[in-house]
Enzyme design. Structure first.
Site, PDB file in Angstrom:
ATOM      1  N   GLY A  30      66.521-114.919  16.221  1.00  0.00           N
ATOM      2  CA  GLY A  30      65.973-115.886  17.178  1.00  0.00           C
ATOM      3  C   GLY A  30      65.850-117.247  16.525  1.00  0.00           C
ATOM      4  N   VAL A  31      66.690-118.191  16.981  1.00  0.00           N
ATOM      5  CA  VAL A  31      66.629-119.542  16.392  1.00  0.00           C
ATOM      6  C   VAL A  31      66.269-120.550  17.490  1.00  0.00           C
ATOM      7  CG1 VAL A  31      67.980-119.182  14.317  1.00  0.00           C
ATOM      8  CG2 VAL A  31      69.180-119.589  16.463  1.00  0.00           C
ATOM      9  N   GLY A  32      65.202-120.200  18.214  1.00  0.00           N
ATOM     10  CA  GLY A  32      64.646-121.103  19.221  1.00  0.00           C
ATOM     11  C   GLY A  32      63.717-122.091  18.538  1.00  0.00           C
ATOM     12  N   HIS A  33      62.613-122.396  19.187  1.00  0.00           N
ATOM     13  CA  HIS A  33      61.702-123.419  18.651  1.00  0.00           C
ATOM     14  C   HIS A  33      61.236-123.100  17.226  1.00  0.00           C
ATOM     15  CE1 HIS A  33      61.347-124.352  22.974  1.00  0.00           C
ATOM     16  NE2 HIS A  33      61.133-125.575  22.533  1.00  0.00           N
ATOM     17  N   VAL A  34      60.700-121.897  17.029  1.00  0.00           N
ATOM     18  CA  VAL A  34      60.158-121.546  15.711  1.00  0.00           C
ATOM     19  C   VAL A  34      61.300-121.247  14.736  1.00  0.00           C
ATOM     20  CG1 VAL A  34      58.749-119.879  14.437  1.00  0.00           C
ATOM     21  CG2 VAL A  34      58.006-120.670  16.695  1.00  0.00           C
TER      22      VAL A  34
ATOM     23  N   LYS B  96      45.911-114.578  26.780  1.00  0.00           N
ATOM     24  CA  LYS B  96      47.335-114.878  26.949  1.00  0.00           C
ATOM     25  C   LYS B  96      47.647-114.799  28.429  1.00  0.00           C
ATOM     26  CE  LYS B  96      51.107-115.431  24.307  1.00  0.00           C
ATOM     27  NZ  LYS B  96      51.247-116.114  23.023  1.00  0.00           N
TER      28      LYS B  96
ATOM     29  N   TYR C  36      64.400-122.160  14.616  1.00  0.00           N
ATOM     30  CA  TYR C  36      65.158-123.335  14.178  1.00  0.00           C
ATOM     31  C   TYR C  36      64.399-124.087  13.075  1.00  0.00           C
ATOM     32  CZ  TYR C  36      66.990-128.054  14.094  1.00  0.00           C
ATOM     33  OH  TYR C  36      67.488-129.259  13.663  1.00  0.00           O
TER      34      TYR C  36
HETATM   35  P1  NAD Z   1      61.834-119.645  21.965  1.00  0.00           P
HETATM   36  O1  NAD Z   1      61.980-119.130  23.340  1.00  0.00           O
HETATM   37  O2  NAD Z   1      62.025-121.091  21.710  1.00  0.00           O
HETATM   38  O3  NAD Z   1      62.818-118.876  20.964  1.00  0.00           O
HETATM   39  C1  NAD Z   1      63.046-117.504  21.040  1.00  0.00           C
HETATM   40  C2  NAD Z   1      64.532-117.312  20.772  1.00  0.00           C
HETATM   41  O4  NAD Z   1      64.794-115.919  20.649  1.00  0.00           O
HETATM   42  C3  NAD Z   1      65.420-117.847  21.887  1.00  0.00           C
HETATM   43  O5  NAD Z   1      66.382-118.729  21.324  1.00  0.00           O
HETATM   44  C4  NAD Z   1      66.054-116.599  22.484  1.00  0.00           C
HETATM   45  O6  NAD Z   1      67.366-116.825  22.955  1.00  0.00           O
HETATM   46  C5  NAD Z   1      66.045-115.670  21.289  1.00  0.00           C
HETATM   47  N1  NAD Z   1      66.118-114.251  21.606  1.00  0.00           N
HETATM   48  C6  NAD Z   1      65.542-113.559  22.625  1.00  0.00           C
HETATM   49  N2  NAD Z   1      65.872-112.263  22.548  1.00  0.00           N
HETATM   50  C7  NAD Z   1      66.676-112.136  21.468  1.00  0.00           C
HETATM   51  C8  NAD Z   1      67.351-111.036  20.848  1.00  0.00           C
HETATM   52  N3  NAD Z   1      67.270-109.804  21.338  1.00  0.00           N
HETATM   53  N4  NAD Z   1      68.076-111.269  19.730  1.00  0.00           N
HETATM   54  C9  NAD Z   1      68.176-112.504  19.218  1.00  0.00           C
HETATM   55  N5  NAD Z   1      67.565-113.588  19.756  1.00  0.00           N
HETATM   56  C10 NAD Z   1      66.840-113.394  20.866  1.00  0.00           C
HETATM   57  O7  NAD Z   1      60.384-119.163  21.474  1.00  0.00           O
HETATM   58  P2  NAD Z   1      59.562-119.640  20.207  1.00  0.00           P
HETATM   59  O8  NAD Z   1      58.522-120.594  20.647  1.00  0.00           O
HETATM   60  O9  NAD Z   1      60.488-120.005  19.094  1.00  0.00           O
HETATM   61  O10 NAD Z   1      58.799-118.303  19.828  1.00  0.00           O
HETATM   62  C11 NAD Z   1      59.444-117.252  19.126  1.00  0.00           C
HETATM   63  C12 NAD Z   1      58.437-116.142  18.815  1.00  0.00           C
HETATM   64  O11 NAD Z   1      57.363-116.662  18.051  1.00  0.00           O
HETATM   65  C13 NAD Z   1      57.784-115.530  20.054  1.00  0.00           C
HETATM   66  O12 NAD Z   1      57.520-114.162  19.812  1.00  0.00           O
HETATM   67  C14 NAD Z   1      56.462-116.281  20.174  1.00  0.00           C
HETATM   68  O13 NAD Z   1      55.468-115.548  20.872  1.00  0.00           O
HETATM   69  C15 NAD Z   1      56.118-116.431  18.709  1.00  0.00           C
HETATM   70  N6  NAD Z   1      55.215-117.525  18.426  1.00  0.00           N
HETATM   71  C16 NAD Z   1      55.568-118.795  18.747  1.00  0.00           C
HETATM   72  C17 NAD Z   1      54.700-119.841  18.442  1.00  0.00           C
HETATM   73  C18 NAD Z   1      55.074-121.271  18.723  1.00  0.00           C
HETATM   74  O14 NAD Z   1      54.377-122.169  18.222  1.00  0.00           O
HETATM   75  N7  NAD Z   1      56.123-121.539  19.457  1.00  0.00           N
HETATM   76  C19 NAD Z   1      53.463-119.568  17.831  1.00  0.00           C
HETATM   77  C20 NAD Z   1      53.150-118.253  17.504  1.00  0.00           C
HETATM   78  C21 NAD Z   1      54.039-117.235  17.813  1.00  0.00           C
END
Ligand code: NAD
Length: 357
Positions: free
Chosen positions: A171-175, A74, A177
């Protein structure tokens, strides 16, 4: 490094761009170490180091459990991902990745996107999750989380339907959502929190989710808690108020410490170990290296259902928490490969087309 037996940790500071990056390689027993780049405003370099060490170890277990020929690594970039010059920083990071000589392959993670990986690619071929190839892994990660959540429901309720279940998504970011979309389509009721209010508004509007304050998410009355933000959210404070039957989300390193996994188990809360549940993204980027079609990656991700169920059954039969059962399975594969496979391939040469060779 010796605590969790990391193989290599590399720090680079580039005075020209202000880039500060750490790449941690936990293990290359199964193959070159693969794991995303997190761009985050850490309070200190110690905090960043702790994060990258924990995350890279999780990647080793994630690949091992998913049956992939990849090691665990990582990287983190320390800084404000909203104000720094992305191209210069990510190209500096690309040079850092290149210097690892193929022992480490990167992709997107929190704070970085597919377009950022194009900057990284200007400096190195050791990057996946690119536009026009496997693309953004998040929808596939979310699909795997959804399958793992259904396996937990099957184990807990004897029925894997999520219709009418209340799911609290943090958390409703990429994953998050994409997970909300799948849950809404199945008929679950959504309660969501995110520090970014625009993202919350979107899932409220599109999926009828109920928005709550981000500090209310742990104590909300729900059947399932899906952490999809940052790590260490199952901790002494959240455990005081958590009322759910199941914890199954996409975030990495959800347990602050092992004892918090023991506490979940003692309360009868079903926990889908994070690196088992969120392996879909890694499976998807591996498609780029292994030459799989996206359908094959989707099919393999669907199997997370059976893997999570298997882990929960081992935990029940052996009277151990699920995180220990998962760790045991992952370590067994690592030991088997170490003993049977002879010298593992430590790096992978990528050709310009991006296909693994
Ligand atoms: P992202 O940055 O798109 O979404 C994360 C969201 O969490 C953001 O919208 C952010 O504003 C929100 N957030 C941060 N702190 C917060 C809090 N205290 N309370 C509420 N919301 C909060 O990231 P992502 O790609 O969706 O990844 C989310 C998690 O999943 C991470 O831990 C990442 O390591 C893990 N993950 C992601 C993937 C992937 O394919 N993207 C794969 C495996 C694991």
């Amino acid at each position: 490094m010796s605590v969790d037996q990391h193989e290599q940790v590399s720090f680079v500071y580039d005075p020209d761009t202000g880039y500060r990056g750490i790449i941690a390689i936990h293990s290359t027993i199964l193959g070159p170490a693969l794991g995303g780049t997190r761009f985050w405003n850490y309070a200190s370099e110690d905090e960043a180091l702790t994060d990258v060490l924990r995350l890279s170890r999780g990647m080793t277990y994630k690949a091992a459990i998913a049956g992939l020929d990849l090691g665990g690594g990582k990287s983190v970039i320390v800084g404000d991902n909203k104000t720094m010059d992305r191209e210069r920083i990510l190209r500096a990071h690309g040079r850092h990745v290149e210097a690892m000589g193929g022992r480490y392959i990167t992709a997107e993670d929190v704070g970085t996107s597919m377009s950022d990986m194009e900057f990284v690619r200007q400096e190195t071929d050791h990057v996946v999750g690119l536009k026009g190839r496997s693309g953004d892994p998040s929808p596939v990660t979310a699909f795997g989380v959804y399958r793992g959540m259904k396996a937990c429901a099957q184990f807990r309720y004897g029925d894997d339907s999520l219709v009418g279940k209340i799911v609290a998504v943090q958390g409703v970011g990429h994953v998050g959502y994409c997970l909300c979309k799948l849950l809404h389509e199945e008929g679950a009721t959504l309660v969501v929190a995110d520090i970014d209010h625009e993202k919350v508004d979107r899932v409220v509007k599109e999926f009828g989710a109920k928005a709550i304050r981000d500090d209310e998410i742990y104590g909300v009355a729900a059947d399932i808690f899906a952490p999809c933000a940052l790590g260490a959210v199952i901790n002494d404070d959240s455990l005081k108020v958590l009322k759910v039957d199941i914890v199954a989300g996409g975030a990495n390193n959800q347990l602050a410490e092992d004892r918090h996994g023991d506490a979940l188990d003692a309360r009868g809360v079903i926990y889908a170990p994070d690196y088992v549940n969120n392996g879909g993204g890694l499976i998807n980027v591996n498609a780029e290296l292994a030459g799989w079609t996206l359908e094959q990656a989707h099919q393999k991700t669907s199997e997370i259902y059976g893997t999570v169920l298997g882990v929960l059954e081992i935990a029940r039969d052996e009277g151990i928490p699920s995180y220990r059962a998962a760790r045991r399975l992952a370590r067994r594969r690592l030991e088997d490969v170490k003993q049977k496979a002879g010298t593992p391939r430590k790096s992978r040469k990528l050709v310009k087309s991006g296909r693994g060779v």
